[in-house]
Design a protein around this motif. Sequence first.
Motif, PDB file in Angstrom:
ATOM      1  N   GLY A  49      -4.846 -21.654   0.193  1.00 41.70           N
ATOM      2  CA  GLY A  49      -4.131 -20.481  -0.323  1.00 41.70           C
ATOM      3  C   GLY A  49      -4.100 -19.362   0.702  1.00 41.70           C
ATOM      4  N   GLY A  50      -3.557 -18.222   0.264  1.00 44.00           N
ATOM      5  CA  GLY A  50      -3.461 -17.065   1.153  1.00 44.00           C
ATOM      6  C   GLY A  50      -4.843 -16.538   1.530  1.00 44.00           C
ATOM      7  N   THR A  51      -5.764 -16.571   0.578  1.00 44.82           N
ATOM      8  CA  THR A  51      -7.116 -16.068   0.845  1.00 44.82           C
ATOM      9  C   THR A  51      -7.764 -16.845   1.988  1.00 44.82           C
ATOM     10  N   GLU A  52      -7.671 -18.163   1.920  1.00 46.08           N
ATOM     11  CA  GLU A  52      -8.296 -18.956   2.986  1.00 46.08           C
ATOM     12  C   GLU A  52      -7.562 -18.772   4.315  1.00 46.08           C
ATOM     13  N   ALA A  53      -6.252 -18.643   4.262  1.00 47.16           N
ATOM     14  CA  ALA A  53      -5.492 -18.437   5.508  1.00 47.16           C
ATOM     15  C   ALA A  53      -5.936 -17.136   6.181  1.00 47.16           C
ATOM     16  N   ASN A  54      -6.119 -16.075   5.376  1.00 40.80           N
ATOM     17  CA  ASN A  54      -6.575 -14.798   5.943  1.00 40.80           C
ATOM     18  C   ASN A  54      -7.996 -14.920   6.489  1.00 40.80           C
ATOM     19  N   ASN A  55      -8.880 -15.565   5.702  1.00 42.43           N
ATOM     20  CA  ASN A  55     -10.262 -15.759   6.168  1.00 42.43           C
ATOM     21  C   ASN A  55     -10.300 -16.537   7.473  1.00 42.43           C
ATOM     22  N   GLU A  76      -4.486  -3.328   2.691  1.00 44.64           N
ATOM     23  CA  GLU A  76      -4.465  -4.797   2.723  1.00 44.64           C
ATOM     24  C   GLU A  76      -5.026  -5.382   1.425  1.00 44.64           C
ATOM     25  N   HIS A  77      -4.671  -6.618   1.176  1.00 41.88           N
ATOM     26  CA  HIS A  77      -5.229  -7.381   0.048  1.00 41.88           C
ATOM     27  C   HIS A  77      -6.745  -7.548   0.280  1.00 41.88           C
ATOM     28  N   PRO A  78      -7.553  -7.634  -0.803  1.00 40.12           N
ATOM     29  CA  PRO A  78      -8.997  -7.813  -0.611  1.00 40.12           C
ATOM     30  C   PRO A  78      -9.365  -9.016   0.267  1.00 40.12           C
ATOM     31  N   ASN A 128       3.399  -4.999   0.610  1.00 42.68           N
ATOM     32  CA  ASN A 128       2.199  -4.735  -0.189  1.00 42.68           C
ATOM     33  C   ASN A 128       2.298  -5.386  -1.565  1.00 42.68           C
ATOM     34  N   ASN A 129       1.173  -5.955  -2.007  1.00 39.22           N
ATOM     35  CA  ASN A 129       1.186  -6.693  -3.272  1.00 39.22           C
ATOM     36  C   ASN A 129       1.193  -5.790  -4.491  1.00 39.22           C
ATOM     37  N   GLU A 130       0.901  -4.492  -4.337  1.00 38.13           N
ATOM     38  CA  GLU A 130       0.919  -3.609  -5.508  1.00 38.13           C
ATOM     39  C   GLU A 130       2.203  -2.786  -5.570  1.00 38.13           C
ATOM     40  N   VAL A 153      -0.665 -10.939  10.367  1.00 44.20           N
ATOM     41  CA  VAL A 153       0.280 -10.389   9.393  1.00 44.20           C
ATOM     42  C   VAL A 153       0.159 -11.225   8.115  1.00 44.20           C
ATOM     43  N   ASP A 154      -0.267 -10.575   7.040  1.00 41.51           N
ATOM     44  CA  ASP A 154      -0.347 -11.245   5.747  1.00 41.51           C
ATOM     45  C   ASP A 154       1.054 -11.182   5.127  1.00 41.51           C
ATOM     46  N   ALA A 155       1.715 -12.332   5.103  1.00 41.23           N
ATOM     47  CA  ALA A 155       3.107 -12.369   4.621  1.00 41.23           C
ATOM     48  C   ALA A 155       3.203 -12.989   3.232  1.00 41.23           C
ATOM     49  N   VAL A 156       2.063 -13.011   2.524  1.00 40.93           N
ATOM     50  CA  VAL A 156       2.031 -13.668   1.209  1.00 40.93           C
ATOM     51  C   VAL A 156       3.084 -13.087   0.265  1.00 40.93           C
ATOM     52  N   GLN A 157       3.250 -11.767   0.282  1.00 37.51           N
ATOM     53  CA  GLN A 157       4.200 -11.151  -0.648  1.00 37.51           C
ATOM     54  C   GLN A 157       5.602 -11.046  -0.065  1.00 37.51           C
ATOM     55  N   ALA A 158       5.735 -11.317   1.212  1.00 37.81           N
ATOM     56  CA  ALA A 158       7.054 -11.175   1.841  1.00 37.81           C
ATOM     57  C   ALA A 158       7.877 -12.454   1.713  1.00 37.81           C
ATOM     58  N   PHE A 176       0.530 -17.289   4.430  1.00 37.84           N
ATOM     59  CA  PHE A 176       1.459 -17.487   3.305  1.00 37.84           C
ATOM     60  C   PHE A 176       0.729 -18.192   2.163  1.00 37.84           C
ATOM     61  N   SER A 177       1.286 -18.049   0.956  1.00 40.37           N
ATOM     62  CA  SER A 177       0.711 -18.728  -0.203  1.00 40.37           C
ATOM     63  C   SER A 177       1.845 -19.277  -1.065  1.00 40.37           C
ATOM     64  N   ALA A 178       1.668 -20.522  -1.559  1.00 38.58           N
ATOM     65  CA  ALA A 178       2.757 -21.176  -2.293  1.00 38.58           C
ATOM     66  C   ALA A 178       3.011 -20.555  -3.667  1.00 38.58           C
ATOM     67  N   HIS A 179       1.944 -20.104  -4.340  1.00 37.01           N
ATOM     68  CA  HIS A 179       2.158 -19.711  -5.739  1.00 37.01           C
ATOM     69  C   HIS A 179       2.908 -18.393  -5.887  1.00 37.01           C
ATOM     70  N   LYS A 180       3.062 -17.659  -4.785  1.00 36.25           N
ATOM     71  CA  LYS A 180       3.822 -16.407  -4.879  1.00 36.25           C
ATOM     72  C   LYS A 180       5.327 -16.655  -4.849  1.00 36.25           C
TER      73      LYS A 180
HETATM   74  C1  LIG Z   1      -0.846  -9.855  -0.102  1.00 33.04           C
HETATM   75  C2  LIG Z   1      -1.707 -10.990  -0.592  1.00 33.04           C
HETATM   76  N1  LIG Z   1      -2.476 -11.632   0.301  1.00 33.04           N
HETATM   77  C3  LIG Z   1      -3.258 -12.664  -0.067  1.00 33.04           C
HETATM   78  C4  LIG Z   1      -3.290 -13.093  -1.367  1.00 33.04           C
HETATM   79  C5  LIG Z   1      -4.190 -14.246  -1.732  1.00 33.04           C
HETATM   80  O1  LIG Z   1      -3.442 -15.407  -1.918  1.00 33.04           O
HETATM   81  P1  LIG Z   1      -4.047 -16.615  -2.795  1.00 33.04           P
HETATM   82  O2  LIG Z   1      -3.983 -16.182  -4.215  1.00 33.04           O
HETATM   83  O3  LIG Z   1      -3.140 -17.766  -2.484  1.00 33.04           O
HETATM   84  O4  LIG Z   1      -5.427 -16.854  -2.304  1.00 33.04           O
HETATM   85  C6  LIG Z   1      -2.514 -12.451  -2.333  1.00 33.04           C
HETATM   86  C7  LIG Z   1      -2.555 -12.873  -3.739  1.00 33.04           C
HETATM   87  O5  LIG Z   1      -2.238 -12.152  -4.646  1.00 33.04           O
HETATM   88  C8  LIG Z   1      -1.685 -11.371  -1.932  1.00 33.04           C
HETATM   89  O6  LIG Z   1      -0.916 -10.707  -2.798  1.00 33.04           O
END
Ligand SMILES: Cc1ncc(COP(=O)(O)O)c(C=O)c1O
Length: 355
Positions: A49-55, A76-78, A128-130, A153-158, A176-180
Amino acid sequence: MHDAATHASGNPSSMHWAGRSARRVLDDARDKIARYLNVESGCLVFTSGGTEANNMAIFGCLSAAKKGKVVVSAIEHPSVLQTITYWCERLGHELCLVRPQKNGQMDADTFCAQLDERTVMACMMWANNESGVIQPVQHVVEVCKKSSIPVLVDAVQALGKTSVDVSALSADFISFSAHKIGGPKGVGVLAVRRGSQLETWALGGGQERGRRSGTENVPGVAGFAAALGVLHYADTQVVRDGFEKKILASMPDVTIHGSDVERVANTSMFTVPGMDGETLLMQLDLAGFAVASGSACSSGKREPSHVLQAMGVNDRAARSSLRVSFGVEHTASDAEALVDELVRIRSLLKHMAGL
Ligand SMILES: Cc1ncc(COP(=O)(O)O)c(C=O)c1O
Protein backbone atom coordinates in the motif's frame (compact mmCIF):
# COMPACT_ATOMS: atom_id res chain seq x y z
CA MET A 1 -8.63 -10.26 -9.77
CA HIS A 2 -10.86 -13.29 -9.87
CA ASP A 3 -9.06 -14.65 -12.94
CA ALA A 4 -5.67 -13.99 -11.35
CA ALA A 5 -6.68 -15.76 -8.15
CA THR A 6 -8.19 -18.79 -9.86
CA HIS A 7 -6.30 -19.31 -13.14
CA ALA A 8 -2.92 -17.95 -12.06
CA SER A 9 -2.74 -19.23 -8.51
CA GLY A 10 0.94 -20.30 -8.64
CA ASN A 11 3.84 -18.49 -7.05
CA PRO A 12 5.30 -16.09 -9.65
CA SER A 13 8.82 -17.09 -8.55
CA SER A 14 8.20 -20.79 -9.33
CA MET A 15 9.59 -22.26 -12.55
CA HIS A 16 6.67 -24.59 -13.28
CA TRP A 17 3.65 -23.81 -15.49
CA ALA A 18 1.51 -22.56 -12.59
CA GLY A 19 4.24 -20.17 -11.49
CA ARG A 20 4.84 -19.01 -15.06
CA SER A 21 1.17 -18.16 -15.53
CA ALA A 22 1.17 -16.11 -12.30
CA ARG A 23 4.38 -14.38 -13.51
CA ARG A 24 2.64 -13.51 -16.80
CA VAL A 25 -0.29 -11.91 -14.97
CA LEU A 26 2.11 -9.95 -12.74
CA ASP A 27 4.27 -8.81 -15.67
CA ASP A 28 1.22 -7.76 -17.72
CA ALA A 29 -0.18 -5.76 -14.80
CA ARG A 30 3.22 -4.18 -14.14
CA ASP A 31 3.48 -3.16 -17.81
CA LYS A 32 -0.01 -1.70 -17.80
CA ILE A 33 0.63 0.34 -14.65
CA ALA A 34 4.02 1.48 -16.02
CA ARG A 35 2.41 2.61 -19.30
CA TYR A 36 -0.27 4.53 -17.41
CA LEU A 37 2.33 6.24 -15.22
CA ASN A 38 4.74 6.75 -18.16
CA VAL A 39 7.68 5.01 -16.53
CA GLU A 40 9.81 1.92 -17.24
CA SER A 41 8.25 -1.14 -15.64
CA GLY A 42 11.58 -1.99 -13.95
CA CYS A 43 11.23 1.18 -11.86
CA LEU A 44 8.11 -0.08 -10.08
CA VAL A 45 8.31 -1.85 -6.71
CA PHE A 46 5.02 -3.35 -5.55
CA THR A 47 4.15 -2.94 -1.86
CA SER A 48 1.28 -3.56 0.54
CA GLY A 49 0.00 0.00 0.00
CA GLY A 50 0.88 3.68 0.11
CA THR A 51 2.05 3.42 3.72
CA GLU A 52 4.65 0.79 2.90
CA ALA A 53 5.75 2.63 -0.24
CA ASN A 54 6.40 5.77 1.84
CA ASN A 55 8.18 3.78 4.57
CA MET A 56 10.32 2.05 1.95
CA ALA A 57 11.39 5.31 0.34
CA ILE A 58 12.12 7.09 3.63
CA PHE A 59 14.03 4.21 5.21
CA GLY A 60 15.78 3.37 1.94
CA CYS A 61 16.93 6.93 1.41
CA LEU A 62 17.77 8.06 4.96
CA SER A 63 19.57 4.94 6.11
CA ALA A 64 22.02 5.33 3.24
CA ALA A 65 22.55 9.07 3.75
CA LYS A 66 25.20 10.80 5.81
CA LYS A 67 23.83 12.79 8.79
CA GLY A 68 22.02 15.90 7.56
CA LYS A 69 18.73 17.73 7.27
CA VAL A 70 15.36 16.47 6.01
CA VAL A 71 12.88 19.04 4.67
CA VAL A 72 9.22 17.97 4.75
CA SER A 73 5.90 19.70 4.27
CA ALA A 74 3.94 19.79 7.53
CA ILE A 75 0.76 18.52 5.89
CA GLU A 76 2.05 15.10 4.82
CA HIS A 77 0.07 11.93 5.53
CA PRO A 78 1.06 10.24 8.84
CA SER A 79 2.77 7.47 6.87
CA VAL A 80 5.32 10.11 5.85
CA LEU A 81 5.35 12.38 8.91
CA GLN A 82 5.61 9.65 11.54
CA THR A 83 8.12 7.63 9.54
CA ILE A 84 10.35 10.63 8.87
CA THR A 85 10.20 11.70 12.52
CA TYR A 86 11.12 8.20 13.66
CA TRP A 87 14.06 7.77 11.30
CA CYS A 88 15.35 11.30 11.85
CA GLU A 89 15.46 10.61 15.60
CA ARG A 90 17.04 7.17 15.15
CA LEU A 91 19.63 8.23 12.59
CA GLY A 92 20.38 11.70 13.91
CA HIS A 93 19.04 13.77 10.99
CA GLU A 94 17.64 17.24 11.63
CA LEU A 95 13.94 17.51 10.72
CA CYS A 96 12.61 20.71 9.17
CA LEU A 97 8.80 20.93 8.79
CA VAL A 98 7.51 23.61 6.43
CA ARG A 99 3.98 24.96 6.86
CA PRO A 100 1.69 25.72 3.92
CA GLN A 101 -0.13 28.98 3.27
CA LYS A 102 -3.58 29.56 4.78
CA ASN A 103 -5.18 28.15 1.64
CA GLY A 104 -3.43 24.80 2.20
CA GLN A 105 -0.97 25.16 -0.65
CA MET A 106 2.76 25.16 0.02
CA ASP A 107 4.61 28.19 -1.25
CA ALA A 108 7.36 26.58 -3.33
CA ASP A 109 9.88 29.34 -2.60
CA THR A 110 9.30 29.08 1.17
CA PHE A 111 9.85 25.31 0.96
CA CYS A 112 12.92 25.58 -1.26
CA ALA A 113 14.44 28.25 0.98
CA GLN A 114 14.91 25.50 3.59
CA LEU A 115 16.99 23.33 1.26
CA ASP A 116 20.72 23.67 1.78
CA GLU A 117 23.96 21.74 1.29
CA ARG A 118 23.19 19.61 4.38
CA THR A 119 19.80 18.46 3.05
CA VAL A 120 19.72 14.70 2.45
CA MET A 121 16.02 14.31 1.56
CA ALA A 122 12.91 16.36 0.78
CA CYS A 123 9.25 15.21 0.87
CA MET A 124 6.20 16.86 -0.58
CA MET A 125 2.86 15.24 -1.33
CA TRP A 126 1.22 15.84 -4.72
CA ALA A 127 -2.32 16.36 -3.42
CA ASN A 128 -3.36 16.64 0.20
CA ASN A 129 -5.63 13.90 1.50
CA GLU A 130 -7.72 16.25 3.66
CA SER A 131 -8.07 19.47 1.68
CA GLY A 132 -7.45 18.01 -1.79
CA VAL A 133 -5.12 20.95 -2.49
CA ILE A 134 -2.55 20.28 -5.22
CA GLN A 135 1.02 21.09 -4.21
CA PRO A 136 3.81 22.62 -6.34
CA VAL A 137 5.73 19.34 -6.64
CA GLN A 138 7.11 19.97 -10.13
CA HIS A 139 8.89 23.15 -9.06
CA VAL A 140 10.25 21.58 -5.86
CA VAL A 141 11.55 18.49 -7.68
CA GLU A 142 13.32 20.69 -10.24
CA VAL A 143 15.05 22.73 -7.50
CA CYS A 144 16.02 19.58 -5.58
CA LYS A 145 17.43 17.96 -8.71
CA LYS A 146 19.78 20.90 -9.29
CA SER A 147 21.30 20.22 -5.85
CA SER A 148 21.06 16.41 -6.14
CA ILE A 149 18.66 16.22 -3.17
CA PRO A 150 16.52 13.06 -3.29
CA VAL A 151 12.78 13.78 -3.21
CA LEU A 152 9.80 11.65 -2.21
CA VAL A 153 6.46 12.66 -3.72
CA ASP A 154 3.45 10.95 -2.15
CA ALA A 155 1.06 10.75 -5.10
CA VAL A 156 -1.53 8.54 -3.39
CA GLN A 157 -4.25 11.19 -3.66
CA ALA A 158 -3.16 12.53 -7.03
CA LEU A 159 -3.44 9.31 -9.02
CA GLY A 160 -6.52 9.32 -11.21
CA LYS A 161 -7.49 12.78 -9.99
CA THR A 162 -4.88 14.87 -11.73
CA SER A 163 -2.61 14.01 -14.62
CA VAL A 164 0.31 11.97 -13.26
CA ASP A 165 3.40 11.49 -15.45
CA VAL A 166 6.21 9.88 -13.47
CA SER A 167 8.91 10.50 -16.08
CA ALA A 168 7.97 14.16 -16.48
CA LEU A 169 8.02 14.75 -12.72
CA SER A 170 11.29 12.84 -12.39
CA ALA A 171 11.22 12.63 -8.58
CA ASP A 172 13.44 9.97 -7.02
CA PHE A 173 10.53 8.22 -5.31
CA ILE A 174 6.79 8.47 -6.02
CA SER A 175 4.28 6.46 -3.99
CA PHE A 176 0.82 5.22 -5.05
CA SER A 177 -1.99 3.15 -3.56
CA ALA A 178 -4.60 1.09 -5.43
CA HIS A 179 -7.56 1.59 -3.12
CA LYS A 180 -7.65 5.35 -3.67
CA ILE A 181 -8.67 4.75 -7.27
CA GLY A 182 -11.26 2.08 -6.58
CA GLY A 183 -8.75 -0.79 -6.70
CA PRO A 184 -8.17 -3.33 -3.94
CA LYS A 185 -6.92 -2.42 -0.47
CA GLY A 186 -3.46 -3.58 0.53
CA VAL A 187 -1.63 -2.92 -2.76
CA GLY A 188 0.62 -0.02 -3.62
CA VAL A 189 3.65 0.78 -5.66
CA LEU A 190 6.78 2.87 -5.31
CA ALA A 191 8.23 4.28 -8.53
CA VAL A 192 12.00 4.57 -8.07
CA ARG A 193 13.87 6.73 -10.55
CA ARG A 194 16.69 4.91 -12.32
CA GLY A 195 19.95 5.65 -10.51
CA SER A 196 18.34 6.77 -7.23
CA GLN A 197 19.93 5.29 -4.10
CA LEU A 198 17.53 3.07 -2.15
CA GLU A 199 18.62 0.69 0.60
CA THR A 200 16.83 -2.67 0.52
CA TRP A 201 13.65 -2.52 2.56
CA ALA A 202 12.78 -6.19 3.05
CA LEU A 203 15.31 -9.02 2.81
CA GLY A 204 14.45 -12.56 1.83
CA GLY A 205 13.67 -14.14 -1.50
CA GLY A 206 14.90 -11.14 -3.52
CA GLN A 207 11.61 -10.33 -5.30
CA GLU A 208 11.06 -6.92 -6.90
CA ARG A 209 14.70 -6.82 -8.09
CA GLY A 210 15.90 -7.40 -4.56
CA ARG A 211 14.25 -4.24 -3.25
CA ARG A 212 11.29 -5.77 -1.48
CA SER A 213 11.34 -9.47 -0.77
CA GLY A 214 8.11 -11.39 -0.34
CA THR A 215 5.79 -13.22 -2.71
CA GLU A 216 3.93 -10.64 -4.76
CA ASN A 217 0.18 -10.09 -4.30
CA VAL A 218 -0.70 -11.16 -7.84
CA PRO A 219 -4.52 -10.70 -7.69
CA GLY A 220 -4.03 -7.37 -5.91
CA VAL A 221 -1.61 -6.07 -8.53
CA ALA A 222 -3.96 -7.27 -11.28
CA GLY A 223 -6.77 -5.35 -9.54
CA PHE A 224 -4.58 -2.24 -9.36
CA ALA A 225 -3.95 -2.40 -13.11
CA ALA A 226 -7.65 -3.02 -13.84
CA ALA A 227 -8.70 -0.03 -11.71
CA LEU A 228 -6.55 2.29 -13.85
CA GLY A 229 -8.80 1.57 -16.78
CA VAL A 230 -11.95 2.89 -15.14
CA LEU A 231 -10.97 6.25 -13.74
CA HIS A 232 -13.48 9.04 -14.10
CA TYR A 233 -12.70 11.19 -11.09
CA ALA A 234 -12.70 14.37 -13.17
CA ASP A 235 -16.48 13.88 -13.46
CA THR A 236 -16.85 14.30 -9.70
CA GLN A 237 -15.96 18.01 -9.96
CA VAL A 238 -19.46 18.96 -11.09
CA VAL A 239 -20.93 17.12 -8.10
CA ARG A 240 -18.36 18.57 -5.63
CA ASP A 241 -18.78 22.12 -6.95
CA GLY A 242 -22.59 21.81 -6.84
CA PHE A 243 -22.32 20.58 -3.25
CA GLU A 244 -20.16 23.55 -2.21
CA LYS A 245 -22.42 26.03 -3.97
CA LYS A 246 -25.46 24.67 -2.19
CA ILE A 247 -23.80 24.45 1.22
CA LEU A 248 -22.69 28.10 1.01
CA ALA A 249 -26.16 29.15 -0.10
CA SER A 250 -27.79 27.22 2.78
CA MET A 251 -25.21 28.01 5.47
CA PRO A 252 -23.31 31.18 4.52
CA ASP A 253 -21.09 31.02 7.63
CA VAL A 254 -19.45 27.79 6.40
CA THR A 255 -15.79 28.09 5.33
CA ILE A 256 -14.53 25.86 2.54
CA HIS A 257 -10.81 25.23 2.91
CA GLY A 258 -8.56 25.56 -0.13
CA SER A 259 -11.36 26.65 -2.44
CA ASP A 260 -9.30 29.43 -4.01
CA VAL A 261 -6.46 27.15 -5.17
CA GLU A 262 -6.29 24.10 -7.41
CA ARG A 263 -7.72 21.00 -5.74
CA VAL A 264 -8.42 17.44 -6.83
CA ALA A 265 -11.93 17.21 -8.21
CA ASN A 266 -13.61 15.06 -5.59
CA THR A 267 -12.61 16.54 -2.23
CA SER A 268 -14.28 19.15 -0.03
CA MET A 269 -13.16 20.14 3.47
CA PHE A 270 -15.17 22.74 5.36
CA THR A 271 -15.88 24.19 8.79
CA VAL A 272 -19.41 24.48 10.16
CA PRO A 273 -19.01 27.06 12.95
CA GLY A 274 -20.32 26.15 16.39
CA MET A 275 -20.79 22.47 15.54
CA ASP A 276 -18.72 19.51 16.71
CA GLY A 277 -17.47 17.72 13.59
CA GLU A 278 -17.57 14.32 15.27
CA THR A 279 -21.23 14.81 16.27
CA LEU A 280 -22.12 15.86 12.72
CA LEU A 281 -20.25 12.82 11.40
CA MET A 282 -22.21 10.46 13.66
CA GLN A 283 -25.55 12.05 12.80
CA LEU A 284 -24.75 11.87 9.09
CA ASP A 285 -23.70 8.26 9.53
CA LEU A 286 -27.12 7.47 11.00
CA ALA A 287 -28.65 9.01 7.89
CA GLY A 288 -26.45 6.82 5.66
CA PHE A 289 -23.73 9.32 4.73
CA ALA A 290 -20.07 8.34 5.23
CA VAL A 291 -17.91 11.44 5.78
CA ALA A 292 -14.76 12.21 7.79
CA SER A 293 -14.18 14.83 10.46
CA GLY A 294 -11.39 17.37 10.88
CA SER A 295 -9.97 15.60 13.87
CA ALA A 296 -8.22 12.30 14.35
CA CYS A 297 -8.12 9.95 17.29
CA SER A 298 -4.62 9.49 18.62
CA SER A 299 -3.81 7.72 21.91
CA GLY A 300 -7.47 7.86 22.95
CA LYS A 301 -7.61 11.66 22.56
CA ARG A 302 -9.28 13.52 19.73
CA GLU A 303 -6.71 15.80 18.18
CA PRO A 304 -7.55 18.48 15.61
CA SER A 305 -6.27 17.68 12.13
CA HIS A 306 -2.56 18.51 11.74
CA VAL A 307 -3.35 19.73 8.22
CA LEU A 308 -5.87 22.33 9.40
CA GLN A 309 -3.53 23.31 12.23
CA ALA A 310 -0.66 23.80 9.77
CA MET A 311 -2.99 25.97 7.66
CA GLY A 312 -3.48 28.22 10.70
CA VAL A 313 -7.05 27.09 11.45
CA ASN A 314 -7.67 27.30 15.21
CA ASP A 315 -8.43 24.11 17.16
CA ARG A 316 -12.07 25.01 17.69
CA ALA A 317 -12.68 25.51 13.97
CA ALA A 318 -10.68 22.37 13.15
CA ARG A 319 -12.91 20.37 15.48
CA SER A 320 -15.94 21.82 13.67
CA SER A 321 -14.73 20.56 10.29
CA LEU A 322 -15.82 17.80 7.96
CA ARG A 323 -14.28 16.19 4.88
CA VAL A 324 -16.30 14.80 2.02
CA SER A 325 -14.83 12.73 -0.81
CA PHE A 326 -17.16 12.18 -3.75
CA GLY A 327 -16.88 8.94 -5.67
CA VAL A 328 -17.59 8.35 -9.33
CA GLU A 329 -20.90 6.78 -8.31
CA HIS A 330 -22.29 9.96 -6.71
CA THR A 331 -24.77 12.26 -8.38
CA ALA A 332 -25.81 15.87 -7.97
CA SER A 333 -28.89 14.73 -6.07
CA ASP A 334 -26.70 12.77 -3.60
CA ALA A 335 -24.76 15.98 -2.96
CA GLU A 336 -27.98 17.95 -2.50
CA ALA A 337 -29.33 15.35 -0.10
CA LEU A 338 -26.14 15.63 1.94
CA VAL A 339 -26.48 19.40 2.26
CA ASP A 340 -30.17 19.05 3.20
CA GLU A 341 -29.26 16.54 5.89
CA LEU A 342 -26.49 18.78 7.23
CA VAL A 343 -28.88 21.73 7.44
CA ARG A 344 -31.47 19.57 9.21
CA ILE A 345 -28.94 18.18 11.72
CA ARG A 346 -27.50 21.59 12.42
CA SER A 347 -30.83 23.18 13.20
CA LEU A 348 -31.82 20.17 15.32
CA LEU A 349 -28.59 20.36 17.33
CA LYS A 350 -28.95 24.12 17.75
CA HIS A 351 -32.52 23.66 18.90
CA MET A 352 -31.47 20.98 21.40
CA ALA A 353 -28.71 23.22 22.75
CA GLY A 354 -31.30 25.97 23.18
CA LEU A 355 -29.41 28.28 20.86
C1 LIG B 1 -1.74 10.95 0.93
C2 LIG B 1 -1.77 9.53 1.44
N1 LIG B 1 -0.60 8.87 1.54
C3 LIG B 1 -0.56 7.60 1.98
C4 LIG B 1 -1.70 6.93 2.33
C5 LIG B 1 -1.60 5.51 2.82
O1 LIG B 1 -2.01 4.62 1.83
P1 LIG B 1 -2.49 3.14 2.23
O2 LIG B 1 -3.83 3.29 2.85
O3 LIG B 1 -2.52 2.41 0.92
O4 LIG B 1 -1.46 2.59 3.15
C6 LIG B 1 -2.94 7.58 2.25
C7 LIG B 1 -4.17 6.90 2.65
O5 LIG B 1 -5.17 7.49 2.97
C8 LIG B 1 -2.97 8.92 1.78
O6 LIG B 1 -4.11 9.61 1.68
